[in-house]
Design an enzyme around this catalytic site. Structure first.
Site, short mmCIF file in Angstrom:
data_model
loop_
_atom_site.label_atom_id
_atom_site.label_comp_id
_atom_site.label_asym_id
_atom_site.label_seq_id
_atom_site.Cartn_x
_atom_site.Cartn_y
_atom_site.Cartn_z
N ASP A 219 0.81 -1.23 0.00
CA ASP A 219 0.00 0.00 0.00
C ASP A 219 0.84 1.27 0.00
O ASP A 219 0.30 2.37 0.03
CB ASP A 219 -1.00 -0.01 1.18
CG ASP A 219 -0.31 -0.24 2.52
OD1 ASP A 219 0.89 -0.58 2.53
OD2 ASP A 219 -0.99 -0.09 3.55
N GLU B 256 10.23 -3.31 13.07
CA GLU B 256 11.44 -2.76 12.44
C GLU B 256 12.59 -2.78 13.43
O GLU B 256 13.70 -3.24 13.13
CB GLU B 256 11.22 -1.30 11.99
CG GLU B 256 10.13 -1.10 10.96
CD GLU B 256 8.76 -0.84 11.58
OE1 GLU B 256 8.58 -1.09 12.80
OE2 GLU B 256 7.86 -0.38 10.84
#
Ligand SMILES: *[C@@H]1O[C@H](CO)[C@@H](O)[C@H](O)[C@H]1NC(C)=O
Ligand SMILES: *[C@@H]1O[C@H](CO)[C@@H](O)[C@H](O)[C@H]1NC(C)=O
Ligand SMILES: *[C@@H]1O[C@H](CO)[C@@H](O)[C@H](O)[C@H]1NC(C)=O
Ligand SMILES: *[C@@H]1O[C@H](CO)[C@@H](O)[C@H](O)[C@H]1NC(C)=O
Ligand SMILES: *[C@@H]1O[C@H](CO)[C@@H](O)[C@H](O)[C@H]1NC(C)=O
Length: 387
Positions: free
Chosen positions: A245, A328
């Site tokens: 996206d 992350e």
């Protein structure tokens, strides 16, 4: 030699006039009957017209380059190299036609801009194949793009958009990994149509995380599956976690290729914070700018870093933790020994936004089709393309 030069000029002319009625075999015929025995031979008059027009084309290239040279201060050396390259390229495209030009081959995207014109698909495939021949010795190391995805109404449009970005990038290997037990067939079809090198894998989120209340660690099993694939099948190049996206500037991919170990770069966010980036002051790294620091050692966006395959292979335990919000950070920490001071800063020392963390509005799945009303219409076929 004169004849060869002449043919070269014809070829240049041909490149600019694909949309006219002149066919390749007519030119090949003139070139000593190399193919197409029944193609008409060119008359003396036509030959002369080609020569005139191709000289014109050469002049056009030269004068365009000179104009850029004057207005943009291009050095004479660069200008003449550019002219040479343009002329060579135009010739090469036709001379290196493959033997089999009837079948549409998988297109090879070279990342170069092709002049827009209405070529037939057969001509396109000839060109892309010939480009791949002339560039084969310069093929860059692979870029592995790990894209987690899941079945939802936006899935096909998002992947369509993203695939069209990747088609502009050289030597990409796209690892598309669905959070699903069974791969979505519409996704497989889409991937096949792109002509890209791809893997279509599945990696469902483990049940225990699915049942959890609140934020779920989405995309983690997918990304770890991608890492597993790379460990088993890749030896060099760079990988990048690219969600379907987001929006990517194609310049990003050339930047990422420079990664030696771990690189970082700014990400544009469509939030109040607007940005996630390493902070550089007086050419030194001083910290991270991100809307959510949350005690993270590496408070960065998933789209804000890339890692070299060799570096990953030297860290057999590196993986992404199932910890919502800390994916992350957890992954980058698992690359230890690796410290923020070792980060390679890309995108002109983190002064350009080349990746955007965009998000599409979530939508409800579409309702099933009323078969009584539409059972024998085109809507059946269309509905099969909607997930
Ligand atoms: C050309 O295509 C034919 C039939 O598809 C195949 O048998 C042949 O090996 C191909 N030749 C080359 C050079 O690819
Ligand atoms: C391109 O060429 C094809 C085949 O000759 C033709 O059907 C089509 O209308 C052309 N498209 C444009 C935009 O000229
Ligand atoms: C490596 O690639 C092969 C061939 O595509 C594939 O069958 C295999 O599953 C891959 N390995 C992993 C761990 O994904
Ligand atoms: C990887 O993990 C295993 C088990 O947790 C550990 O024994 C090993 O030392 C680790 N290897 C590295 C290179 O960190
Ligand atoms: C980035 O910064 C370094 C110094 O830290 C400098 O040498 C280099 O030229 C800069 N690169 C760009 C593209 O600005």
């Amino acid at each position: 030699m004169g004849v060869v030069a002449l043919i070269g000029l014809f070829v240049v002319f041909y490149q600019y006039h694909l949309s006219t009625s002149v066919r390749f075999d007519q030119i090949a015929d003139f070139n000593g009957g190399a193919s197409a025995e029944d193609g008409p031979v060119l008359s003396q008059e036509e030959v002369e017209r080609y020569v005139r027009t191709s000289k014109l084309t050469e002049e056009m290239i030269k004068s365009a380059v000179r104009r850029v040279q004057e207005t943009n201060g291009l050095s004479p050396d660069v200008a003449s190299t550019l002219i040479q390259q343009l002329m060579n390229h135009l010739r090469r495209n036709v001379f290196e036609l493959p033997e089999n030009n009837s079948k549409i081959t998988r297109p090879v995207f070279t990342g170069r801009f092709e002049p827009s014109r209405n070529a037939t698909s057969s001509q396109r495939s000839q060109e892309s194949s010939s480009s791949s021949v002339s560039l084969s010795e310069r093929t860059p190391e692979p870029l592995y793009i790990i894209t987690p995805t899941y079945r939802r109404p936006e899935q096909i449009p998002e992947l369509t958009r993203m695939s069209h970005t990747l088609m502009l990038v050289k030597n990409v290997h796209w690892l598309v990994i669905e959070d699903a037990a069974v791969a979505t067939k519409q996704v497989t079809r889409l991937l096949e149509r792109t002509g890209l090198k791809f893997e279509h894998l599945t990696a469902p989120m483990p049940e225990k995380y699915k049942q959890k209340k609140g934020a779920k660690p989405r995309g983690v099993s997918n990304r770890n599956r991608g890492l597993q694939w790379i460990r088993a099948n890749a030896t060099d190049g760079v990988f990048y976690f690219a969600d379907d996206d987001n929006t990517y500037d194609i310049a990003l991919f050339d930047e990422i290729r420079k990664t030696k170990r771990v690189s970082m770069f700014p990400v544009g966010l469509c939030t109040k914070f607007g940005l996630s980036s390493p902070i550089i002051k007086n050419e030194k790294f001083v910290g991270f700018y991100d809307g959510w620091i949350a005690g993270r050692k590496f408070p960065v966006d998933m789209a804000g870093f890339a890692v070299s395959v060799k570096f990953l292979l030297q860290r057999p335990n590196a993986s992404m933790p199932f910890k919502a919000g800390y994916e992350e950070d957890g992954f980058l920490k698992s690359l230890a020994p690796f410290e923020p001071k070792e980060i390679e800063f890309l995108a002109d020392n983190c002064t350009r936004v080349l990746a955007w963390h965009t998000q599409t509005k979530k939508n409800e799945p579409s309702a099933p089709l009323d078969m009584k009303l539409y059972g024998e219409t085109n809507l059946i076929k269309l509905k099969q393309q909607i997930v």
